[in-house]
Design a protein around this motif. Sequence first.
Motif, PDB file in Angstrom:
ATOM      1  N   ALA A   6      -8.848   3.038   2.458  1.00 43.06           N
ATOM      2  CA  ALA A   6      -8.567   2.558   2.812  1.00 43.06           C
ATOM      3  C   ALA A   6      -7.885   1.280   3.279  1.00 43.06           C
ATOM      4  N   SER A  49       2.207   4.824   1.728  1.00 38.35           N
ATOM      5  CA  SER A  49       1.148   3.885   2.317  1.00 38.35           C
ATOM      6  C   SER A  49       0.776   4.498   3.719  1.00 38.35           C
ATOM      7  N   ARG A  54      -1.154   6.938   2.846  1.00 38.93           N
ATOM      8  CA  ARG A  54      -2.225   7.133   2.194  1.00 38.93           C
ATOM      9  C   ARG A  54      -3.948   7.095   2.821  1.00 38.93           C
ATOM     10  N   ALA A  55      -3.213   5.082   3.241  1.00 38.18           N
ATOM     11  CA  ALA A  55      -4.379   4.383   4.336  1.00 38.18           C
ATOM     12  C   ALA A  55      -5.255   5.733   5.343  1.00 38.18           C
ATOM     13  N   THR A  60      -5.822  -0.603   1.112  1.00 35.67           N
ATOM     14  CA  THR A  60      -4.389  -0.755   0.614  1.00 35.67           C
ATOM     15  C   THR A  60      -3.653  -1.549   0.853  1.00 35.67           C
ATOM     16  N   ARG A  61      -3.351  -2.856  -0.107  1.00 34.82           N
ATOM     17  CA  ARG A  61      -2.910  -3.496   0.471  1.00 34.82           C
ATOM     18  C   ARG A  61      -1.233  -3.173   1.205  1.00 34.82           C
ATOM     19  N   ARG A  79       4.091  -4.378  -0.694  1.00 26.49           N
ATOM     20  CA  ARG A  79       3.051  -4.620  -1.758  1.00 26.49           C
ATOM     21  C   ARG A  79       3.763  -6.476  -2.729  1.00 26.49           C
ATOM     22  N   THR A  98       6.907   0.980   0.985  1.00 26.06           N
ATOM     23  CA  THR A  98       5.019  -0.092   0.920  1.00 26.06           C
ATOM     24  C   THR A  98       5.881  -0.656  -0.944  1.00 26.06           C
ATOM     25  N   ALA A 157      -1.090   8.121  -4.369  1.00 25.25           N
ATOM     26  CA  ALA A 157      -1.629   6.713  -4.301  1.00 25.25           C
ATOM     27  C   ALA A 157      -1.030   5.438  -4.260  1.00 25.25           C
ATOM     28  N   GLU A 158       0.132   6.281  -4.204  1.00 25.36           N
ATOM     29  CA  GLU A 158       1.850   4.467  -4.235  1.00 25.36           C
ATOM     30  C   GLU A 158       1.553   4.618  -2.492  1.00 25.36           C
ATOM     31  N   ALA A 196      -0.597  -0.681   3.240  1.00 23.20           N
ATOM     32  CA  ALA A 196      -0.684  -0.008   4.589  1.00 23.20           C
ATOM     33  C   ALA A 196       0.083  -1.079   5.396  1.00 23.20           C
ATOM     34  N   ARG A 216      -5.507  -0.899   8.428  1.00 22.13           N
ATOM     35  CA  ARG A 216      -6.248  -1.558   6.999  1.00 22.13           C
ATOM     36  C   ARG A 216      -8.020  -2.278   8.126  1.00 22.13           C
TER      37      ARG A 216
END
Length: 874
Positions: free
Chosen positions: A333, A289, A291-292, A336-337, A479, A475, A286-287, A339, A344
């Motif tokens: 997606a 980037s 993944r988006a 996801t900040r 964040r 990533t 999940a963490e 990414a 986004r």
Amino acid sequence: MNTIGARRQWGGSRRWRVRWRKVGIPDGKLWHPPTTYPGLVLRAGLLAGALVVVLELTIGPLSIGSAVIAFGMSFLGWLLTLRRIPPHAADRAKSAAEADRRGMIELVAFSATGRALRADLAVRLFRHALAVVPSDDPARAQYRAHLADAPAMRFERTGDPDDLDASIEWDRLAIEAAPADSVEQAMLLADVAGCLTNLALALLSRFEATEGQGGVVRAGRPADLDEALAIATEAVAGTPAADPDRAGYLSNLAGVLQVKARYADDPADLDRAIELVTEAVAATAAERSVRAAILDNLGMAVARRLERFGDDDGDDDEGPVRRRTVVASHRAAAHTRAAPTGVRVKAAWHWGTAAFAGGDHTEALAAFSTAVELLPQVAWHGLADDTRRRQLALWSGLASDAACAAIACGQPRRSVELLDQGRSLLWSQALRLRDDLDRLAAVDPGLHHELSQVRAGLSRPLGPGAGPLAERSTTDGRRRLATRWDDLLAQVRTLPGFEMLFAPLPYDELRSAAADGPVAVVNVSRFGCEALLVVADGDPTVVPLPTLTFDGVVEQAELLLGAVARGGGDDRRPLPQWEADRHVMLDVLQWLWEQVVEPVLTALGHTGAVPGEEPTARLWWCPTGPLALLPLHAAGRHSRTNARPTPAADLVAGRVVSSYTPTVVALLRAREQVPAARPPTWLLAVGLTRTPGRADLPAVRTELADLARLLPPPASDRWTGDQVTRARLLAALARYPVVHLACHAVRDRTDPARSALQLWDGPLTVAELAGAASAVGGELAYLSACETASGDHLLADEALHLAGVFSLVGYRDVVATGWAVQDGSAAWVAGAFYSAWLAQLPVGVALHRAVEALRVSYPADPLRWAPYLHTGGS
């Protein structure tokens, strides 16, 4: 379609991710390289390169100290290893590895900024590495692979097919050069899967580039698609399940299958694509980037399955589940900040589109609002100008879709806000940077610097070096930067005068722009078309335009652009061509009247004209999308012969005085400008009857004479001939409140920033004018030249033309032309305009009177009088 760029957003990785993975610190321990050449040498250089990448992607441009550390580590690496390298190979190997390392850093810079010189330098460095490296050196495979990366990335930005062919050729050579059974293969090439997946994506890009060639969708080279599928499959099969890059390869394979599915009636390919990308999502932490992009790909795959085959599997519950999957995937997606911002925005637009199609307008509005709010970061001022323009072209129409969703939700105020927030971003950013950030730098230089640095870091795309090590750092860094951005912005907004920094203006402030007359914002979206009538004392009125469609506007714009491209108002053309284009123009103007203008005027209460009297009502048009290319001010049921006048009630000019504004906030800014006291000499008249390399303009002499008669020296200056140079004119803009430019101008149809005024010593371009954009604070720029308000069809919302840039540099009002104008008519209109304006009429009214006088003489010749228009506040 920008194919490689799109597939990088599928979550797949270019080979640099895996290639730099082994120079990191796996399992929390320092990796101990082999002591034999060439591993240690190569890794020492790559470690320094990786450090540069991590620093670039997490904190923005390198500070001097960071650069010293990075290059110091590289130098130390060479010192430690030179004793272990055979003397005869040392110099060549060192030179090759150093060139490769520097090439990768240049490629990072190109990825981040889009500056073409960086990519060119990277190619030269990689070629040097290949030229000097020993022929039996395993590193040759890596250098070839890197040399494939550079043209592939350049293709993403330019679309040049030669770059794509070169990338494919070097990818093949890199795979062939990889040692078959060598430990160095894993180290130098990381793994063959990384190179294979790049080759697959490049082949797919070539297939789709062929498919869309010339604007006609047709099948590309089937062999490219087949090979891309086979190679992408091989890349997945050759990657262990625990490899962190496997999820990207799965997602890329799913993307290839989605393209293949366009040519098959069997849903099996899409079903397999959905399985693969679902597996990729499950395999991506999940963490991460990336993944988006994988989530967005899942949403696209399921959406295409629904669009192509519907709910054909007999399961009544499956359709709603799939639709929820589409929306949920895109939503996740977009949120996801960590990414890249572009991923986004793309995901949020997909999210909104899926929600709107499903009838959930509230969800669609939330999605589109998210996308619009992110747009300024996608095209922030730190990128190369051509990159910013290319980014904005990708998102053309987004603000209009957002506005349509707001209208569907019964929120017309929000609709106006979104259109202003998501359009004319290039000029809006320039104005804000010039005004707001300059003020902040004066008040708090430290805060200004940190805010700029954080924004730079957030805008970095995931590029070279974004393997698991660099990606984890990136990533986490994103964040931290996102949190720091919010904190800094909140801090800045506590300062007096900065409460709205980078914040869009609310409708209650925007509506002040309508103090002297309503603003008709005409929204054109694929979801529907409406006009929003902004008034100073209330909410906007929505005027439905039920028979107007996005495709219909595009069709009419293409007809008009075709007519004006053949010569516009130049009456020296053959008479049959002139007549054919004249009737095309009359047809377009009638269509505009029936589809757009008359419904708007009727809603405003302007239902007729008083015979023999000029209209007094003012109206500012703010068209969106392709409608911005059409002359709303000239719409009407015009006479088809000059012998018969057109009834005033059948013309927009018979009912209102029309002006334009690219956005409501632009009109508000123009209205807020208070002209300074005029100096003794306040008007500069520039005229070029003869320009080297251009046709003569004999009527310019009459034009300047009329101006001198109406406003004799010392109130006016006149420059002609070799007095009219680029540098001199740029320097003069700040001294003269009014400039009148009578000369040639050209519109560059490939790069609107290169549209230019043709002066004695060469072209003065939009980009040069914008680059010299200090706050001029002028009253009026009259551009008596061809095509000065003609923009790019791909960037119609950006007002990227000469008239737009003169507004940017501070002129409250601009008179310009939409296409080529006839020399004698231009001089006549200018004289009539200044006669009215110097009699204290507002600019818009003075131009209306001048053009109407010409129209009355040639009622059926809109090519002659319709190009003249006014942008601004008076």
